[in-house]
Structure formats: structure tokens, C-alpha cells
Write a protein that holds these residues in place. Sequence first.
Motif, PDB file in Angstrom:
ATOM      1  N   HIS A  24      -6.633   3.607  -5.934  1.00 31.27           N
ATOM      2  CA  HIS A  24      -6.808   2.178  -5.640  1.00 31.27           C
ATOM      3  C   HIS A  24      -8.292   1.819  -5.642  1.00 31.27           C
ATOM      4  O   HIS A  24      -8.704   0.802  -6.223  1.00 31.27           O
ATOM      5  CB  HIS A  24      -6.174   1.848  -4.287  1.00 31.27           C
ATOM      6  N   LEU A  26     -10.912  10.356   0.442  1.00 25.44           N
ATOM      7  CA  LEU A  26      -9.812   9.409   0.315  1.00 25.44           C
ATOM      8  C   LEU A  26      -8.570  10.132  -0.172  1.00 25.44           C
ATOM      9  O   LEU A  26      -8.641  10.933  -1.108  1.00 25.44           O
ATOM     10  CB  LEU A  26     -10.171   8.302  -0.688  1.00 25.44           C
ATOM     11  N   PRO A  27      -7.414   9.860   0.437  1.00 24.12           N
ATOM     12  CA  PRO A  27      -6.185  10.448  -0.093  1.00 24.12           C
ATOM     13  C   PRO A  27      -5.902   9.926  -1.490  1.00 24.12           C
ATOM     14  O   PRO A  27      -6.457   8.910  -1.923  1.00 24.12           O
ATOM     15  CB  PRO A  27      -5.115  10.017   0.911  1.00 24.12           C
ATOM     16  N   GLU A  28      -5.040  10.612  -2.210  1.00 23.64           N
ATOM     17  CA  GLU A  28      -4.872  10.407  -3.651  1.00 23.64           C
ATOM     18  C   GLU A  28      -4.642   8.953  -4.061  1.00 23.64           C
ATOM     19  O   GLU A  28      -5.309   8.433  -4.957  1.00 23.64           O
ATOM     20  CB  GLU A  28      -3.707  11.269  -4.152  1.00 23.64           C
ATOM     21  N   ASN A  29      -3.682   8.279  -3.435  1.00 22.69           N
ATOM     22  CA  ASN A  29      -3.365   6.916  -3.851  1.00 22.69           C
ATOM     23  C   ASN A  29      -4.459   5.926  -3.454  1.00 22.69           C
ATOM     24  O   ASN A  29      -4.720   4.964  -4.186  1.00 22.69           O
ATOM     25  CB  ASN A  29      -2.023   6.484  -3.263  1.00 22.69           C
ATOM     26  N   CYS A  30      -5.103   6.167  -2.330  1.00 23.18           N
ATOM     27  CA  CYS A  30      -6.238   5.331  -1.947  1.00 23.18           C
ATOM     28  C   CYS A  30      -7.403   5.543  -2.901  1.00 23.18           C
ATOM     29  O   CYS A  30      -8.112   4.589  -3.258  1.00 23.18           O
ATOM     30  CB  CYS A  30      -6.676   5.635  -0.512  1.00 23.18           C
ATOM     31  N   ARG A  31      -7.609   6.780  -3.309  1.00 24.50           N
ATOM     32  CA  ARG A  31      -8.679   7.073  -4.259  1.00 24.50           C
ATOM     33  C   ARG A  31      -8.440   6.356  -5.585  1.00 24.50           C
ATOM     34  O   ARG A  31      -9.358   5.794  -6.195  1.00 24.50           O
ATOM     35  CB  ARG A  31      -8.778   8.588  -4.474  1.00 24.50           C
ATOM     36  N   GLU A  77     -12.315   1.611   2.217  1.00 24.95           N
ATOM     37  CA  GLU A  77     -12.401   2.741   1.272  1.00 24.95           C
ATOM     38  C   GLU A  77     -13.858   2.971   0.889  1.00 24.95           C
ATOM     39  O   GLU A  77     -14.314   4.124   0.786  1.00 24.95           O
ATOM     40  CB  GLU A  77     -11.571   2.451   0.025  1.00 24.95           C
ATOM     41  N   ALA A 128      -4.089   7.513   5.544  1.00 28.05           N
ATOM     42  CA  ALA A 128      -2.888   8.242   5.127  1.00 28.05           C
ATOM     43  C   ALA A 128      -1.671   7.318   5.132  1.00 28.05           C
ATOM     44  O   ALA A 128      -0.800   7.400   4.257  1.00 28.05           O
ATOM     45  CB  ALA A 128      -2.654   9.444   6.036  1.00 28.05           C
ATOM     46  N   SER A 164       1.986   4.434  -2.825  1.00 27.91           N
ATOM     47  CA  SER A 164       2.662   5.306  -3.788  1.00 27.91           C
ATOM     48  C   SER A 164       3.422   4.468  -4.811  1.00 27.91           C
ATOM     49  O   SER A 164       4.274   3.648  -4.461  1.00 27.91           O
ATOM     50  CB  SER A 164       3.629   6.248  -3.069  1.00 27.91           C
ATOM     51  N   ASP A 194      -2.029   5.167   2.170  1.00 27.07           N
ATOM     52  CA  ASP A 194      -1.782   5.988   0.985  1.00 27.07           C
ATOM     53  C   ASP A 194      -0.287   6.097   0.692  1.00 27.07           C
ATOM     54  O   ASP A 194       0.138   5.985  -0.466  1.00 27.07           O
ATOM     55  CB  ASP A 194      -2.386   7.380   1.195  1.00 27.07           C
ATOM     56  N   ARG A 195       0.513   6.287   1.725  1.00 24.64           N
ATOM     57  CA  ARG A 195       1.968   6.375   1.525  1.00 24.64           C
ATOM     58  C   ARG A 195       2.518   5.053   1.002  1.00 24.64           C
ATOM     59  O   ARG A 195       3.379   5.039   0.119  1.00 24.64           O
ATOM     60  CB  ARG A 195       2.650   6.767   2.843  1.00 24.64           C
TER      61      ARG A 195
END
Length: 205
Positions: free
Chosen positions: A184, A177-182, A167, A140, A147, A143-144
Motif C-alpha cells: 500500500h 511494514l507488514p507485507e500488505n501495508c508495504r 506508514e 498488523a 489483503s 495489514d489483514r
Amino acid sequence: MKFYMTPGSCSTGIHILLEEVGLIFEAHIVNLVKGDHLKSDYLAINPHGTIPTLLLDDGVALTDFVSIARWLAENYPKRRLLPQDDAAREEALKWMNFCVGRIHGDGFRRIFTPERYAEPSLSVEAIKSEGREIVMNALATADRHLSGKDYIVGDFSIADAALFYVEFWADKTDMPLPENCRAHYARMKTRPSVRQVLAEEGYRV
């Protein structure tokens, strides 16, 4: 140059960096399940009994992700595995250490080898649960930071190879995975080096 690796492990991140640089090397598979890392011939190269290991042509052995990644970046600067800007360079190093130390070392190690943390007050499942919580909270945080970015410091760097392998582990252990990690993770899988490495290590892209 000899590269000691285990498919699907943290060495996958170094394998990717070796392909990004375009180095010619001998790949040696270390079967952790069979205890290859504890055999005398391997311990003579890497006394820690860990992977990855990169044995250089001059006989020097680099025996952890951070030292190998940094060596590759510093010895092949044209590949731009670290930014030239000092602040961005330190940012990349910081995030690589975060992925290797916090997500892998503190989190996934509890999930994969809970016996290391065994104590009377904690069950194996409790240790694994603690590991998952560490991983999810750390992802998380990553992920931040991701962004609005394609990669950790804007362009691909050694930090992205480190983030990719954790990941990958999250994906393979059904951790969302949170959105931005997903994003990536998906972006990394489009890189030719990553596609090649995953195919060589026996995984579908």
C-alpha cells in the motif's frame, strides 16, 4: 484558503488530499521544534496549538486531520474521497479514525513525545517501547484488512491518506511494514499527488 502544516507530520496526509482535490491554497510552515504552534498568532487561529489547520475563506478554522479530511471529501464529492455507498463510506471513516486515533494518537505519540506519559514506574524507553508495540499491532490489523485490496475500501479515499502518513513514519523510524501495508505504501508513492507533496516537503520518493 490557508493551510498550516509541518513537513513530514500528519499534515502530510492533508497536503496529499488538498492536491488530490486540486485546491489553490497558501501554505504556512509551522516549525514545531521552535514552538511556532504555541505562539499567540497561531493560537489565535488554532487554540489547541496543533497541526494541521485549514483556515477556510470564510474564516472558519478546521483544526484536526479528521475534520479537514471529511470537509474536503464532503465539499468536493466529484473527487470521490469518500465512497458513495453508505457501508463503504462508514468503513473509510472508521479506518481513518483508527489510523489517526490508534496508530498515531496511542502509538506514535508515545514514541515521539514520551514525556506526556511520564510516571515513576515507567522509563522513557519503556514508554517508547509500548508505543512501538501499539503501532506494530495496529499495522498488523490494517495489514489483514488490506489483503487482496489496493486501497482500504477498494478505491483511494481519505482513509488511505491517513494510513500513508503513519506508514511514512514507520518507514522513517525503521519499523518494518507488514507485507500488505508495504505494498500500500509503495502504491501510494506512485500517485502524482503523493509524489508532488513529498517533493515539496523535501523528501525523496
